[in-house]
Design a protein around this motif. Structure first.
Motif, PDB file in Angstrom:
ATOM      1  N   ILE A 188     -15.315  -4.485   2.249  1.00  0.00           N
ATOM      2  CA  ILE A 188     -14.360  -4.630   3.360  1.00  0.00           C
ATOM      3  C   ILE A 188     -13.033  -5.171   2.823  1.00  0.00           C
ATOM      4  CG2 ILE A 188     -13.872  -5.956   5.456  1.00  0.00           C
ATOM      5  CD1 ILE A 188     -16.892  -5.698   6.107  1.00  0.00           C
ATOM      6  N   LYS A 192      -8.329   4.918   8.057  1.00  0.00           N
ATOM      7  CA  LYS A 192      -9.133   3.788   8.538  1.00  0.00           C
ATOM      8  C   LYS A 192     -10.565   4.241   8.794  1.00  0.00           C
ATOM      9  CE  LYS A 192      -6.804   1.186  11.601  1.00  0.00           C
ATOM     10  NZ  LYS A 192      -6.436   0.791  12.939  1.00  0.00           N
ATOM     11  N   TYR A 232      -6.026  -0.138   2.380  1.00  0.00           N
ATOM     12  CA  TYR A 232      -5.401   0.341   3.616  1.00  0.00           C
ATOM     13  C   TYR A 232      -3.961  -0.149   3.719  1.00  0.00           C
ATOM     14  CZ  TYR A 232      -4.494   0.818   8.599  1.00  0.00           C
ATOM     15  OH  TYR A 232      -3.919   1.122   9.795  1.00  0.00           O
ATOM     16  N   SER A 265     -11.329  -2.362   0.902  1.00  0.00           N
ATOM     17  CA  SER A 265     -10.805  -1.327   1.801  1.00  0.00           C
ATOM     18  C   SER A 265      -9.569  -1.826   2.539  1.00  0.00           C
ATOM     19  CB  SER A 265     -11.854  -0.932   2.839  1.00  0.00           C
ATOM     20  OG  SER A 265     -13.042  -0.649   2.210  1.00  0.00           O
ATOM     21  N   SER A 266      -9.601  -3.117   2.951  1.00  0.00           N
ATOM     22  CA  SER A 266      -8.452  -3.640   3.693  1.00  0.00           C
ATOM     23  C   SER A 266      -7.214  -3.638   2.802  1.00  0.00           C
ATOM     24  CB  SER A 266      -8.712  -5.070   4.163  1.00  0.00           C
ATOM     25  OG  SER A 266      -9.929  -5.122   4.831  1.00  0.00           O
TER      26      SER A 266
END
Ligand code: ADP
Length: 416
Positions: free
Chosen positions: A22, A157, A29, A25-26
């Motif tokens: 997470i 996302k 992003y 990925s954040s």
């Protein structure tokens, strides 16, 4: 128990792995989004330059009308998608003079220039003041919708979310299998250790019983025996009694887990509670403790009678041990939907909040000074918990120091 440890280990591992994914990925992003926005900003700047260069400044100071924005002079990519954008020219007084494009833009002119965002429809707006030879000629303002960018970001996302989800799920399966595999030798060792404890306890029972029997006989015919010898025999008898109890507890603890889950239907719960009470009546009278029994009639549990006796006897014995003379003990049994709830509540010494979670641990006993009253080894409640778990029930305890303790057992109810 072994499955609980494995499940907890697997869950911790998956949680750590998912958190790393997470976080990764954040960051990805936000980096990608920042990149897109930077591209968009330079694109808007290009367009603003295009607008500036397409204005015929000869007309700006005169009263004659301004020519239209010369779209063909704008960069090719801009002129193609011009219809989706908004290009505007404001005169030096901030009055809108010319505009092109279909994007709805109702923001007031920002004379200090720079980037702004419009919420509805979402758009990025860039305003540039045009100053030539220290003379303000006007303002070029360009706006580009963010719908496409938002859509792309939504796709990214979703992709990242699905990636994290599936990667966690797949790694979860892998981690669980790996943990199960790596725990196998440990389980084998624990099983061997348990078997050894059970065998050793079993083998020790006979010699302990023999020593106990002999010391009892000696004490029975102690006439003429020297006082010092009698004391020795009494010590032997007391020590073998304690050892016998420990060995029995150990044997029971190890056997409990290996017993099958098939239960012979027990008699009515109230009858069993009453019988257990009678078995311990001597202790009750000895200590001057009042034991009350309130059990609904017609209650049956999915449990072997011996198991139920064992559970209740252990709890009542503890209540009697850890309640000072003059105290009260309340035993009750009620139906609670699909379960039968059995409670043993005492007005004894209680257990501190810190210790409550440890009472079911093997060999755990509260601070020795407080528990000196009794000679247990801290195995009784472990046995009770093992039995209750095997019977698909639960056991909980509520307690307060010097007020008392309540042990609450819930077992699946059975038909008669
Ligand atoms: P023990 O043989 O020492 O009684 P148990 O496993 O039955 O072993 O109990 C563990 C410890 O929990 C006891 O030593 C005692 O400190 C505490 N305990 C158990 N029941 C009670 C109770 N009814 N009131 C107060 N303390 C209790």
């Amino acid at each position: 128990m072994k499955n609980k440890i494995e499940t907890r280990l697997a869950l911790y591992n998956i949680a750590v792995f998912a958190s790393v994914l997470i976080a990764f990925s954040s960051i990805l992003y936000f980096v990608v989004r920042d990149g897109f926005y930077a591209d968009l900003r330079s694109h808007l700047q290009q367009m603003a330059d295009g607008v500036v260069s397409s204005i015929d400044y000869e007309h700006v100071d005169k009263e004659t009308p301004l020519p239209d924005l010369i779209v063909s002079e704008l960069p090719a990519s801009v002129s193609q998608s011009l219809m989706d954008l908004r290009l505007q020219w404001f005169d030096k007084n901030g009055k809108l003079s010319i505009e092109k494009g279909t994007l709805a833009l109702d923001m007031p002119l920002n004379r200090s220039g720079g980037y702004e965002y419009q919420d509805s429809p979402r758009a990025m707006v860039f305003t540039k003041s045009v100053v030539v030879e220290n003379k303000l000629l006007g303002y070029a303002r360009v706006a580009q919708p963010l719908a496409n960018l938002d859509r792309s970001m939504d796709h990214i996302k979703l992709g990242l979310f699905l990636g994290v989800f599936f990667a966690s799920a797949i790694s979860g399966v892998g981690i669980t299998l790996l943990i199960a595999k790596s725990m196998q030798p440990l389980h084998a060792n624990i099983a061997r250790l348990k078997q050894f404890t059970a065998d050793a306890s079993h083998e020790l029972r006979t010699p302990i019983a023999a020593i106990n029997a002999n010391s009892s006989v000696a004490l029975k015919y102690s006439d003429g025996m020297r006082d010092s010898d009698r004391e020795k025999f009494e010590m032997i008898s007391s020590a073998t009694n304690q050892m016998g109890r420990l060995v029995n507890d150990l044997l029971q603890l190890e056997q409990v887990e290996f017993l099958s889950g098939n239960h012979a239907p027990s008699r009515e719960v109230a009858v069993i509670l009453n019988e257990v009470r009678k078995v311990l009546a001597w202790l009750e009278q000895d200590k001057g403790i009042e034991v009350m029994l309130e059990a609904e009639s017609d209650l049956y549990v999915e449990a072997d009678e011996e198991d139920l006796c064992n559970v209740v006897q252990n709890l009542l014995e503890n209540a009697l041990r850890y309640t000072p003379p003059g105290g009260r003990i309340n035993m009750s049994a009620v139906r609670d939907r699909a379960n039968i709830t059995i409670k043993v509540a005492d007005t004894g010494i209680g257990i501190s909040a810190n210790d409550l979670s440890k009472v079911f641990d093997r060999f755990w006993r509260a601070d020795k000074a407080r528990s000196r009253v009794a000679g247990g080894y801290g195995l009784g409640l472990s046995i009770v918990q093992s039995i209750v778990t095997r019977l698909n029930g639960t056991i909980n305890v509520e307690s307060e120091i010097d007020i008392g303790s309540t042990f609450i057992v819930q077992l699946p109810s059975a038909k008669r």
